[in-house]
Write a protein that holds these residues in place. Sequence first.
Motif, PDB file in Angstrom:
ATOM      1  N   ARG A  58      45.997  27.475  37.801  1.00 57.18           N
ATOM      2  CA  ARG A  58      45.973  28.857  38.325  1.00 57.18           C
ATOM      3  C   ARG A  58      46.702  29.749  37.347  1.00 57.18           C
ATOM      4  NH1 ARG A  58      44.336  28.763  43.719  1.00 57.18           N
ATOM      5  NH2 ARG A  58      44.710  26.777  44.750  1.00 57.18           N
ATOM      6  N   TYR A  59      46.650  31.062  37.585  1.00 63.12           N
ATOM      7  CA  TYR A  59      47.313  32.022  36.696  1.00 63.12           C
ATOM      8  C   TYR A  59      47.636  33.262  37.511  1.00 63.12           C
ATOM      9  CZ  TYR A  59      42.464  33.179  36.943  1.00 63.12           C
ATOM     10  OH  TYR A  59      41.221  33.426  37.453  1.00 63.12           O
TER      11      TYR A  59
ATOM     12  N   PRO B 270      35.778  23.784  35.571  1.00 61.04           N
ATOM     13  CA  PRO B 270      35.958  23.721  37.024  1.00 61.04           C
ATOM     14  C   PRO B 270      37.397  23.438  37.472  1.00 61.04           C
ATOM     15  CG  PRO B 270      34.709  21.836  36.215  1.00 61.04           C
ATOM     16  CD  PRO B 270      34.864  22.752  35.063  1.00 61.04           C
ATOM     17  N   LYS B 271      38.247  22.992  36.523  1.00 62.59           N
ATOM     18  CA  LYS B 271      39.651  22.770  36.939  1.00 62.59           C
ATOM     19  C   LYS B 271      40.366  24.100  37.175  1.00 62.59           C
ATOM     20  CE  LYS B 271      40.573  18.399  34.577  1.00 62.59           C
ATOM     21  NZ  LYS B 271      41.400  17.804  33.520  1.00 62.59           N
ATOM     22  N   ILE B 272      39.828  25.185  36.621  1.00 64.80           N
ATOM     23  CA  ILE B 272      40.451  26.500  36.879  1.00 64.80           C
ATOM     24  C   ILE B 272      40.103  26.876  38.311  1.00 64.80           C
ATOM     25  CG2 ILE B 272      40.612  28.904  36.180  1.00 64.80           C
ATOM     26  CD1 ILE B 272      39.577  28.090  33.433  1.00 64.80           C
ATOM     27  N   ALA B 273      41.136  27.253  39.082  1.00 64.71           N
ATOM     28  CA  ALA B 273      40.954  27.528  40.511  1.00 64.71           C
ATOM     29  C   ALA B 273      39.795  28.491  40.744  1.00 64.71           C
ATOM     30  CB  ALA B 273      42.236  28.099  41.087  1.00 64.71           C
ATOM     31  N   ARG B 274      39.076  28.232  41.836  1.00 67.83           N
ATOM     32  CA  ARG B 274      37.963  29.142  42.209  1.00 67.83           C
ATOM     33  C   ARG B 274      38.543  30.317  43.000  1.00 67.83           C
ATOM     34  NH1 ARG B 274      34.386  28.114  38.583  1.00 67.83           N
ATOM     35  NH2 ARG B 274      36.391  27.686  37.621  1.00 67.83           N
ATOM     36  N   HIS B 275      39.629  30.835  42.542  1.00 70.19           N
ATOM     37  CA  HIS B 275      40.291  31.969  43.193  1.00 70.19           C
ATOM     38  C   HIS B 275      41.027  32.784  42.146  1.00 70.19           C
ATOM     39  CE1 HIS B 275      44.136  33.660  44.864  1.00 70.19           C
ATOM     40  NE2 HIS B 275      43.256  34.265  45.614  1.00 70.19           N
ATOM     41  N   ILE B 276      41.015  34.081  42.369  1.00 66.34           N
ATOM     42  CA  ILE B 276      41.815  34.944  41.496  1.00 66.34           C
ATOM     43  C   ILE B 276      42.560  35.939  42.386  1.00 66.34           C
ATOM     44  CG2 ILE B 276      39.897  36.605  41.121  1.00 66.34           C
ATOM     45  CD1 ILE B 276      40.869  36.955  38.247  1.00 66.34           C
TER      46      ILE B 276
ATOM     47  N   LEU C 100      32.692  37.966  39.218  1.00 65.16           N
ATOM     48  CA  LEU C 100      33.553  36.872  39.689  1.00 65.16           C
ATOM     49  C   LEU C 100      32.906  36.163  40.884  1.00 65.16           C
ATOM     50  CD1 LEU C 100      36.970  38.739  39.386  1.00 65.16           C
ATOM     51  CD2 LEU C 100      36.372  36.629  38.173  1.00 65.16           C
ATOM     52  N   ARG C 101      32.386  36.939  41.821  1.00 65.78           N
ATOM     53  CA  ARG C 101      31.707  36.366  42.997  1.00 65.78           C
ATOM     54  C   ARG C 101      30.540  35.481  42.574  1.00 65.78           C
ATOM     55  NH1 ARG C 101      34.304  36.435  46.961  1.00 65.78           N
ATOM     56  NH2 ARG C 101      34.981  38.272  48.080  1.00 65.78           N
ATOM     57  N   GLU C 102      29.796  35.945  41.563  1.00 64.12           N
ATOM     58  CA  GLU C 102      28.615  35.184  41.123  1.00 64.12           C
ATOM     59  C   GLU C 102      29.000  33.802  40.578  1.00 64.12           C
ATOM     60  OE1 GLU C 102      25.757  39.012  40.303  1.00 64.12           O
ATOM     61  OE2 GLU C 102      26.581  37.950  38.579  1.00 64.12           O
ATOM     62  N   ILE C 103      30.231  33.692  40.090  1.00 64.02           N
ATOM     63  CA  ILE C 103      30.685  32.371  39.596  1.00 64.02           C
ATOM     64  C   ILE C 103      31.253  31.551  40.769  1.00 64.02           C
ATOM     65  CG2 ILE C 103      32.185  31.229  37.890  1.00 64.02           C
ATOM     66  CD1 ILE C 103      32.293  33.863  36.368  1.00 64.02           C
ATOM     67  N   GLY C 104      31.410  32.177  41.937  1.00 65.06           N
ATOM     68  CA  GLY C 104      31.948  31.465  43.104  1.00 65.06           C
ATOM     69  C   GLY C 104      33.458  31.586  43.217  1.00 65.06           C
ATOM     70  N   ILE C 105      34.004  32.675  42.697  1.00 68.28           N
ATOM     71  CA  ILE C 105      35.467  32.871  42.743  1.00 68.28           C
ATOM     72  C   ILE C 105      35.823  33.758  43.947  1.00 68.28           C
ATOM     73  CG2 ILE C 105      37.467  33.776  41.452  1.00 68.28           C
ATOM     74  CD1 ILE C 105      36.125  31.501  39.891  1.00 68.28           C
ATOM     75  N   GLU C 106      36.720  33.247  44.809  1.00 71.20           N
ATOM     76  CA  GLU C 106      37.246  34.083  45.903  1.00 71.20           C
ATOM     77  C   GLU C 106      38.295  35.020  45.304  1.00 71.20           C
ATOM     78  OE1 GLU C 106      36.575  34.437  49.126  1.00 71.20           O
ATOM     79  OE2 GLU C 106      35.201  32.745  49.387  1.00 71.20           O
ATOM     80  N   VAL C 107      38.361  36.239  45.840  1.00 67.74           N
ATOM     81  CA  VAL C 107      39.301  37.217  45.280  1.00 67.74           C
ATOM     82  C   VAL C 107      40.250  37.717  46.361  1.00 67.74           C
ATOM     83  CG1 VAL C 107      39.508  39.361  43.951  1.00 67.74           C
ATOM     84  CG2 VAL C 107      37.426  37.987  43.759  1.00 67.74           C
ATOM     85  N   SER C 108      41.534  37.735  46.049  1.00 69.76           N
ATOM     86  CA  SER C 108      42.512  38.434  46.893  1.00 69.76           C
ATOM     87  C   SER C 108      43.131  39.531  46.017  1.00 69.76           C
ATOM     88  CB  SER C 108      43.574  37.470  47.418  1.00 69.76           C
ATOM     89  OG  SER C 108      44.219  36.841  46.343  1.00 69.76           O
ATOM     90  N   THR C 109      43.865  40.435  46.655  1.00 65.27           N
ATOM     91  CA  THR C 109      44.303  41.601  45.880  1.00 65.27           C
ATOM     92  C   THR C 109      45.595  42.233  46.412  1.00 65.27           C
ATOM     93  OG1 THR C 109      43.445  43.635  44.895  1.00 65.27           O
ATOM     94  CG2 THR C 109      43.012  43.334  47.227  1.00 65.27           C
ATOM     95  N   ASP C 110      46.059  43.241  45.689  1.00 64.78           N
ATOM     96  CA  ASP C 110      47.169  44.107  46.129  1.00 64.78           C
ATOM     97  C   ASP C 110      46.643  45.537  46.155  1.00 64.78           C
ATOM     98  OD1 ASP C 110      48.872  41.944  45.854  1.00 64.78           O
ATOM     99  OD2 ASP C 110      49.677  42.592  43.921  1.00 64.78           O
TER     100      ASP C 110
END
Length: 408
Positions: free
Chosen positions: A217-218, A238-244, A275-285
């Motif tokens: 993660r980062y 794929p080891k990089i989390a599917r979340h940003i 990001l969504r197209e790659i399957g990454i969930e997104v959270s934010t501030d």
Amino acid sequence: MKKVYLQTFGCQMNEADSQEMMLTLAAKGCTQTDILEEADIVLVNTCTIREHAEHKALSYLGRLAKWKAKKDDRKIIFAGCAAQRLGQKIKKKFPHTDIINGAKNIDNFASVIESQNLFDFEDKTNPTLENKSPIALVNIMRGCSCKCSYCIVPYVRGEAYSLDPKNILAQVQSALEKGASEIVLLGQTVNAYSYKGFSFSKLLREICAFDKLARLRYLSPHPMFINEEFLNTLKDCPKIARHIHLPIQSGSTRILADMKRNYTREELLAKLKALREIGIEVSTDIIVGYPKETEKDFEDTLTLCQKAQFSAAYCFKFSPRKGTPAALLKELDQEILEKRLDILLNEIKKSSKAAYARQAGTTQQVLFEKPTNGRTSNNFWVRTKKKYPVGAVVDLQIKESKDTILLA
Ligand code: SF4
């Protein structure tokens, strides 16, 4: 052998800085204790992002006066962002403080403690810290050069600079050899990392090549630095989390420009879509009620959230931080701020619930942080009846979602 009690306030970057300072103290023969009364040294690592955070750290420091008075030879080290911002003023108000070490000076902590000559330390080679967590935090950058109008960080942490990838890779290897399953790379604008042409994406790829790594993660990426190379790296690794966790702060181009965020609503929407197209969930501030935010600006934030369907969001009312350009602007009425915050929180609650519900019936890779609690790669909490070893990485079928937890 001296015992150190550690108290960290603030973000994960502070947690990582605390670990670095603790390692320096371990190299001097110190051990860590969880019991304040047993300690010879208290290391307080502080945060100043909001006034409240700074007050909390200072009031903790004030309370330590009694602890220190109970025994001769007890020492207090006050470090981090509040230490950087207030400097030697701290000693005037809290004369029981022995060492002040600001956030810009973490790399020089060893020479600071040596030069003060306050401790009779024995040097130790190959010091280690006991790490009970399967997650290792690794700082890859220091400071920030973005100067967002509301933020104090660049003033206390200084200009951004990237750390040598050789040292970062060595730190990652050592953490994995000691049993970590997940690595979290940290920096104020972590995806701006660049060391003599060695990019953030290259670093991600090299870390993913470690066999022992289960997940990477980062924190915290900046939308401005999301580029093609990074998106391709996410696709390939794929080891990089599917979340940003991608702080957007606002959905209004006008307010984003006032905040000096360096992206527009349209650019943000395009990046979120990619990001969504790659399957990454997104959270934010998100900051609500920045000075001059109109109903239309707020509406733009709301509609962006509806489109983005964030899995979570930390929403804050604008609160001026002394020393930043935004603190000089006229604030909106508190009533407006509260009303907008309520509306936004309601929206986020809906998208978050929907995000959890979407996971039911899927198979997810769960990394266990406690025997019956773990996190999926796309960053949802999972609870199981069966116990797993901490650090275990297991593919599990998600049975159902309950508010903000998945059951497997
Ligand atoms: S990117 Fe902006 S908000 Fe984040 S630390 Fe830098 S100045 Fe602050």
